[in-house]
Design a protein around this motif. Structure first.
Motif, mmCIF file in Angstrom:
data_model
loop_
_atom_site.group_PDB
_atom_site.id
_atom_site.type_symbol
_atom_site.label_atom_id
_atom_site.label_comp_id
_atom_site.label_asym_id
_atom_site.label_seq_id
_atom_site.Cartn_x
_atom_site.Cartn_y
_atom_site.Cartn_z
ATOM 1 N N THR A 34 0.836 -1.205 0.000
ATOM 2 C CA THR A 34 0.000 0.000 0.000
ATOM 3 C C THR A 34 0.866 1.248 0.000
ATOM 4 O OG1 THR A 34 -1.823 -1.138 1.094
ATOM 5 C CG2 THR A 34 -1.769 1.272 1.272
ATOM 6 N N ALA A 35 1.908 1.270 0.828
ATOM 7 C CA ALA A 35 2.774 2.458 0.922
ATOM 8 C C ALA A 35 3.484 2.728 -0.404
ATOM 9 C CB ALA A 35 3.783 2.295 2.057
ATOM 10 N N TYR A 36 4.157 1.721 -0.963
ATOM 11 C CA TYR A 36 4.876 2.023 -2.206
ATOM 12 C C TYR A 36 3.926 2.173 -3.380
ATOM 13 C CZ TYR A 36 5.370 -2.983 -3.679
ATOM 14 O OH TYR A 36 5.170 -4.281 -4.072
ATOM 15 N N GLY A 37 2.752 1.570 -3.302
ATOM 16 C CA GLY A 37 1.746 1.779 -4.339
ATOM 17 C C GLY A 37 1.224 3.202 -4.344
ATOM 18 N N THR A 38 1.047 3.770 -3.160
ATOM 19 C CA THR A 38 0.577 5.155 -3.096
ATOM 20 C C THR A 38 1.679 6.116 -3.518
ATOM 21 O OG1 THR A 38 -0.890 4.471 -1.299
ATOM 22 C CG2 THR A 38 -0.661 6.827 -1.671
ATOM 23 N N ALA A 42 1.282 8.797 -6.460
ATOM 24 C CA ALA A 42 1.698 10.199 -6.354
ATOM 25 C C ALA A 42 2.600 10.574 -7.527
ATOM 26 C CB ALA A 42 2.422 10.436 -5.024
ATOM 27 N N ASN A 43 3.499 9.671 -7.886
ATOM 28 C CA ASN A 43 4.393 9.921 -9.011
ATOM 29 C C ASN A 43 3.590 10.073 -10.301
ATOM 30 O OD1 ASN A 43 6.756 10.225 -10.463
ATOM 31 N ND2 ASN A 43 7.719 8.402 -9.617
ATOM 32 N N SER A 44 2.552 9.267 -10.461
ATOM 33 C CA SER A 44 1.686 9.383 -11.641
ATOM 34 C C SER A 44 0.957 10.719 -11.660
ATOM 35 C CB SER A 44 0.682 8.238 -11.681
ATOM 36 O OG SER A 44 1.344 7.005 -11.862
ATOM 37 N N CYS A 45 0.526 11.171 -10.488
ATOM 38 C CA CYS A 45 -0.131 12.483 -10.406
ATOM 39 C C CYS A 45 0.822 13.600 -10.808
ATOM 40 C CB CYS A 45 -0.663 12.730 -8.994
ATOM 41 S SG CYS A 45 -2.111 11.746 -8.594
ATOM 42 N N ILE A 46 2.072 13.476 -10.428
ATOM 43 C CA ILE A 46 3.053 14.485 -10.835
ATOM 44 C C ILE A 46 3.282 14.396 -12.338
ATOM 45 C CG2 ILE A 46 5.459 15.225 -10.609
ATOM 46 C CD1 ILE A 46 5.182 14.590 -7.601
ATOM 47 N N GLY A 47 3.263 13.192 -12.887
ATOM 48 C CA GLY A 47 3.346 13.047 -14.343
ATOM 49 C C GLY A 47 2.205 13.754 -15.046
ATOM 50 N N VAL A 127 -2.409 13.280 -2.763
ATOM 51 C CA VAL A 127 -1.968 11.888 -2.902
ATOM 52 C C VAL A 127 -0.642 11.685 -2.166
ATOM 53 C CG1 VAL A 127 -1.309 10.061 -4.524
ATOM 54 C CG2 VAL A 127 -3.280 11.528 -5.020
ATOM 55 N N VAL A 128 0.250 12.667 -2.201
ATOM 56 C CA VAL A 128 1.490 12.580 -1.429
ATOM 57 C C VAL A 128 1.178 12.522 0.066
ATOM 58 C CG1 VAL A 128 3.611 13.801 -0.775
ATOM 59 C CG2 VAL A 128 2.981 13.601 -3.183
ATOM 60 N N ARG A 129 0.199 13.290 0.518
ATOM 61 C CA ARG A 129 -0.209 13.226 1.933
ATOM 62 C C ARG A 129 -0.691 11.822 2.290
ATOM 63 N NH1 ARG A 129 2.049 16.995 4.935
ATOM 64 N NH2 ARG A 129 1.200 19.069 4.689
ATOM 65 N N ARG A 130 -1.448 11.198 1.376
ATOM 66 C CA ARG A 130 -1.898 9.827 1.626
ATOM 67 C C ARG A 130 -0.718 8.868 1.642
ATOM 68 N NH1 ARG A 130 -4.174 6.642 -2.379
ATOM 69 N NH2 ARG A 130 -4.962 8.525 -3.392
ATOM 70 N N ALA A 131 0.242 9.079 0.737
ATOM 71 C CA ALA A 131 1.445 8.246 0.736
ATOM 72 C C ALA A 131 2.188 8.381 2.064
ATOM 73 C CB ALA A 131 2.361 8.636 -0.432
ATOM 74 N N GLU A 132 2.224 9.598 2.587
ATOM 75 C CA GLU A 132 2.854 9.813 3.893
ATOM 76 C C GLU A 132 2.104 9.031 4.975
ATOM 77 O OE1 GLU A 132 4.001 13.452 6.944
ATOM 78 O OE2 GLU A 132 2.653 13.850 5.263
ATOM 79 N N ARG A 133 0.779 9.124 4.994
ATOM 80 C CA ARG A 133 -0.017 8.400 5.995
ATOM 81 C C ARG A 133 0.191 6.892 5.864
ATOM 82 N NH1 ARG A 133 -3.886 12.100 4.135
ATOM 83 N NH2 ARG A 133 -5.048 10.450 3.076
ATOM 84 N N ASP A 134 0.210 6.396 4.629
ATOM 85 C CA ASP A 134 0.408 4.962 4.407
ATOM 86 C C ASP A 134 1.798 4.523 4.855
ATOM 87 O OD1 ASP A 134 -2.157 4.779 3.368
ATOM 88 O OD2 ASP A 134 -1.494 4.751 1.264
ATOM 89 N N GLN A 147 13.895 9.278 6.949
ATOM 90 C CA GLN A 147 14.057 10.115 5.761
ATOM 91 C C GLN A 147 12.893 9.937 4.787
ATOM 92 O OE1 GLN A 147 16.392 8.227 7.132
ATOM 93 N NE2 GLN A 147 18.360 9.280 7.172
ATOM 94 N N ALA A 148 12.368 8.732 4.688
ATOM 95 C CA ALA A 148 11.250 8.480 3.771
ATOM 96 C C ALA A 148 10.015 9.275 4.188
ATOM 97 C CB ALA A 148 10.932 6.981 3.732
ATOM 98 N N ILE A 149 9.717 9.249 5.477
ATOM 99 C CA ILE A 149 8.547 9.971 5.974
ATOM 100 C C ILE A 149 8.765 11.473 5.875
ATOM 101 C CG2 ILE A 149 7.138 10.403 8.026
ATOM 102 C CD1 ILE A 149 7.726 7.414 8.778
ATOM 103 N N ARG A 150 9.952 11.936 6.241
ATOM 104 C CA ARG A 150 10.237 13.372 6.158
ATOM 105 C C ARG A 150 10.173 13.859 4.714
ATOM 106 N NH1 ARG A 150 14.652 12.522 9.729
ATOM 107 N NH2 ARG A 150 16.072 13.215 8.126
ATOM 108 N N TYR A 151 10.682 13.052 3.782
ATOM 109 C CA TYR A 151 10.649 13.439 2.368
ATOM 110 C C TYR A 151 9.205 13.653 1.907
ATOM 111 C CZ TYR A 151 11.455 13.545 -2.625
ATOM 112 O OH TYR A 151 11.484 13.940 -3.947
ATOM 113 N N LEU A 152 8.336 12.721 2.223
ATOM 114 C CA LEU A 152 6.931 12.846 1.812
ATOM 115 C C LEU A 152 6.271 14.048 2.470
ATOM 116 C CD1 LEU A 152 5.993 9.073 1.851
ATOM 117 C CD2 LEU A 152 6.151 10.552 -0.181
#
Length: 183
Positions: A34-38, A42-47, A127-134, A147-152
């Motif tokens: 779920t985390a890496y899927g979100t 997010a990457n697709s949304c940026i695309g 979507v990035v916020r959801r990725a952070e929550r996941d 670092q992963a959580i801080r980056y998001l």
């Protein structure tokens, strides 16, 4: 570089599992997937955001972010792997400060909108916020580097500021929440 895919379907996921980057198999609805899927979403949304008109400097920044999000997805897909560094987080902070310095202080809440690019940026932000929550949910029972959580977290802040920048650049301006509309 790893193996190249010559065949897209393998049928190995037909039982509801998927392979992680280290070869282990987990349920497709696991917190890690779920985390890496979100992050991928997010990457697709940026695309999609990058398909809109925007200043070249913002385009270049978002393209770099896409590569880092791919790296982050790999980090989350391979338990114990490190791909996002403190320097990556600090670079986002520097860009955030740079773009925020040119904006007036916020006095009202901003609604998603402000032109096509700004609206797409707001979608990417959420979507990035959801990725952070996941990713935080994953960290409750599995090792996740800070670092992963801080980056998001910084990326969602940056996307908020970029949405403001893009709304202004498009000429549409920011859409302010009208809290007095019911009076």
């Amino acid at each position: 570089m790893g193996n190249r895919l010559s065949k897209i379907y393998t049928k190995t996921g037909d039982d509801g599992t998927t392979g992680l980057g280290d070869g282990t198999r987990v349920a497709k609805d696991s917190a890690r997937v779920t985390a890496y899927g979100t992050v991928d979403e997010a990457n697709s949304c940026i695309g999609l955001l990058l398909a809109a008109e925007m200043p070249d400097d913002v385009r270049d920044l978002l393209t770099r972010v896409q590569h880092q999000l791919f790296d982050l997805g790999g980090e989350l897909c391979i338990p114990g792997h490190a791909a996002i560094s403190d320097a990556d987080v600090e670079a986002l902070e520097a860009r955030l400060d740079h773009y925020n310095d040119g904006l007036p202080p916020l006095k009202d809440f901003i609604l998603p909108g402000g032109g096509e690019a700004a609206a797409r940026c707001h979608v990417a932000r959420t979507v990035v916020r959801r990725a952070e929550r996941d990713t935080v949910a994953l960290s409750r029972h599995d090792a996740v580097r800070a670092q992963a959580i801080r980056y998001l977290n910084r990326l969602s802040d940056l996307l908020f500021v970029l949405a403001r920048v893009l709304a202004r650049a498009s000429g549409h301006g920011e859409v302010l929440w009208n809290h007095d509309r019911r009076k």
